[in-house]
Design a protein around this motif. Structure first.
Motif, PDB file in Angstrom:
ATOM      1  N   SER A  53       0.913  -1.473  -0.367  1.00  0.00           N
ATOM      2  CA  SER A  53      -0.051  -0.175   0.025  1.00  0.00           C
ATOM      3  C   SER A  53       1.133   1.213  -0.379  1.00  0.00           C
ATOM      4  N   GLU A  56       2.503   1.813  -3.645  1.00  0.00           N
ATOM      5  CA  GLU A  56       1.455   2.025  -4.889  1.00  0.00           C
ATOM      6  C   GLU A  56       1.395   3.382  -4.511  1.00  0.00           C
ATOM      7  N   GLU A  57       1.398   4.054  -3.244  1.00  0.00           N
ATOM      8  CA  GLU A  57       0.581   5.109  -2.738  1.00  0.00           C
ATOM      9  C   GLU A  57       1.577   6.347  -3.377  1.00  0.00           C
ATOM     10  N   VAL A  59       3.880   5.521  -6.112  1.00  0.00           N
ATOM     11  CA  VAL A  59       4.593   5.684  -7.200  1.00  0.00           C
ATOM     12  C   VAL A  59       3.081   6.184  -8.219  1.00  0.00           C
ATOM     13  N   SER A  60       1.656   6.206  -6.850  1.00  0.00           N
ATOM     14  CA  SER A  60       0.422   7.551  -7.516  1.00  0.00           C
ATOM     15  C   SER A  60       1.446   9.059  -7.493  1.00  0.00           C
ATOM     16  N   ILE A  61       1.661   8.994  -6.453  1.00  0.00           N
ATOM     17  CA  ILE A  61       1.878  10.885  -6.408  1.00  0.00           C
ATOM     18  C   ILE A  61       3.284  10.565  -7.915  1.00  0.00           C
ATOM     19  N   ARG A  63       2.913   9.417 -10.682  1.00  0.00           N
ATOM     20  CA  ARG A  63       2.616   9.833 -11.811  1.00  0.00           C
ATOM     21  C   ARG A  63       1.302  10.723 -12.132  1.00  0.00           C
ATOM     22  N   SER A  64       0.788  11.571 -10.705  1.00  0.00           N
ATOM     23  CA  SER A  64       0.244  12.522 -11.042  1.00  0.00           C
ATOM     24  C   SER A  64       1.285  13.835 -10.980  1.00  0.00           C
ATOM     25  N   GLY A 283       6.987  10.322  -3.139  1.00  0.00           N
ATOM     26  CA  GLY A 283       7.177  10.201  -4.439  1.00  0.00           C
ATOM     27  C   GLY A 283       7.061  11.467  -4.874  1.00  0.00           C
TER      28      GLY A 283
END
Length: 307
Positions: A53, A56-57, A59-61, A63-64, A283
């Motif tokens: 978790s 994933e958070e 890499v989400s940052i 990507r954004s 991130g």
């Protein structure tokens, strides 16, 4: 019909907004270059749902911040099923790049044969840890995939900001020194707990100086993975006048068993904040390592100003 001075019908015409001049001009949006290498986050520690978790958070940052980014997660101690190993993720990224090229050629599209690194590997480490970095480097070599390995995330002002936030969340520091309110549990001395030996402690000390400037209290680094190091630094801080200490883990989270942090805080006789975790700055720093490796320059990540 329209005339050179405007529409003949009198209907409004949408005109492009002029670019705002000067240093406050909004930066042009940046996207990942076409065919750019994948960003592979190398995650240390024993894989678990909480670790996944967190990763994933992060890499989400990333990507954004960079649309079109191909970001993946590889676990240093993965099992190639629920938690894919770093080596397997690199191999899969290379296979996918080759497949895309062959499909494009089969469709008659004039494409250039892919070259350069398949991936940029970014260790999910706040500071240097020679043992973990050696294992990450070995996994990259064993994959036989062309990949660049970046440095760790710190030291950096954004990590000092993240440490400050974690301390304030635990009630161990004021969120903002400029505000006129008291935090009765605020520490008057901070121990930065690093993992990775003496080199890691020295690197943590650099971020510690930035944290000390934010909090206006003494900050000293110590090794969480060395017996007696935390307690020794606690004694030094108390002998210099600090009475209410706090332990701030200078690590993302997966690098060490949480029980080690609890035991170190108990030995030092103080409370502990949470590890840095998926704080947004993590991130952004991961992405900064990736873009620096590629030679592309998104807007520089800046730490919050010292108040």
């Amino acid at each position: 019909m329209s005339s050179p001075t405007g529409p003949a019908s009198g209907l409004p015409v949408r005109m492009p907004r002029p670019r705002q001049p000067g240093r406050h001009r909004r930066p042009e949006p940046l996207a990942a270059p076409e065919g750019a290498p994948a960003l592979v986050l190398a995650v240390p520690g024993t894989p678990a749902a909480a670790t996944r978790s967190l990763a994933e958070e992060v890499v989400s940052i990333a990507r954004s911040e960079l649309p079109g980014l191909d970001a993946r997660i590889g676990y240093l101690d993965g099992d190639d099923s629920e938690f894919p190993t770093l080596q397997a993720v690199l191999t899969h990224a290379a296979e996918e790049r080759t497949a895309r090229y062959e499909q494009a050629k089969a469709a008659g599209i004039d494409v250039k044969e892919p070259d350069g690194p398949v991936a940029v590997v970014v260790p999910l480490l706040a500071g240097p840890d020679s043992a973990l970095l050696r294992r990450i480097r070995q996994a990259v070599m064993d994959s036989r995939i062309a990949a660049d390995l970046t440095d760790v995330l710190g030291p950096h002002p954004l990590l000092a900001e993240a440490l400050h936030v974690r301390l304030s969340e635990a009630g161990l520091a004021r969120a903002d020194r400029a505000r006129l309110f008291a935090v009765t549990t605020a520490a008057d001395g901070i121990i930065l707990g690093a993992v990775g030996g003496e080199e890691a402690v020295q690197a943590a000390g650099i971020t510690g100086m930035l944290l000390a400037a934010r909090l206006a209290v003494p900050v000293m680094a110590a090794a969480l993975d060395q017996d007696g190091s935390i307690a020794s630094i606690a004694d030094q801080l108390r002998s210099s006048g600090s009475q209410q200490l706090a332990l701030a883990p200078y690590l993302i989270g997966p690098e060490i068993d949480p029980a080690v942090i609890e035991e170190a805080a108990k030995e030092a006789g103080c409370s502990a904040a949470e590890p840095l975790g998926p704080y947004p700055a993590i991130g952004k720093l991961v992405l900064a390592k990736y873009t620096t490796a590629l030679g592309i320059a998104p807007q520089q990540a800046q730490g919050a100003p010292v108040r």
